[in-house]
Design a protein around this motif. Structure first.
Motif: not given
Length: 131
Positions: A22-24, A70-71, A87-89
């Motif tokens: 996972l890239a943030t 954005e991930v 988009r991650a929440v």
């Protein structure tokens, strides 16, 4: 995004047991990339990652606010690969966490107890790869 239309090969690849990354984005720009277990709800177009609420990835997503961060979520197996962008929440509701834990157990194994567990819910907007 309806991911069902991507076909059986894509669906199977996201059911097989593979670790993902996972890239943030950090506030100063560089990516924060970590290994994770992830599940994918094809019909809803949502990927989920369970994690501790104190983890860096959870804090980065939470800091992005209600619009999310954005991930990119990627998995690879030899020459097959797939990246899901979106988009991650952060979800901390008990029912959301329990649902994500059940999904995780179905793909990997029963997760260890973690009272500070949260879910990173990623609404997929783009798919890259050859799987």
């Amino acid at each position: 995004m309806n991911l069902v239309d991507r076909g059986d090969g894509f669906a199977e690849f996201w059911r097989e047991r593979h670790l993902c990354t996972l890239a943030t984005a950090r506030p100063d720009g560089p990516p924060h990339v970590v290994p994770v277990g992830a599940t994918l709800d094809l019909a809803a177009g949502i990927a989920r990652v369970i994690t501790s609420g104190t983890s860096k990835k959870a804090r980065l997503v939470a800091a992005a606010g209600p619009e999310g961060a954005e991930v990119a979520l990627c998995q690879v197996d030899g020459r097959r690969w797939s990246t899901l962008e979106g988009r991650a929440v952060l979800r901390a509701e008990a029912d959301q966490v329990a649902d994500a834990e059940r999904r995780y157990a179905g793909r990997y194994r029963e997760p260890r107890p973690n009272p500070s567990r949260v879910v990173l819910e990623i609404r997929v907007t783009r798919v890259l790869g050859n799987a």
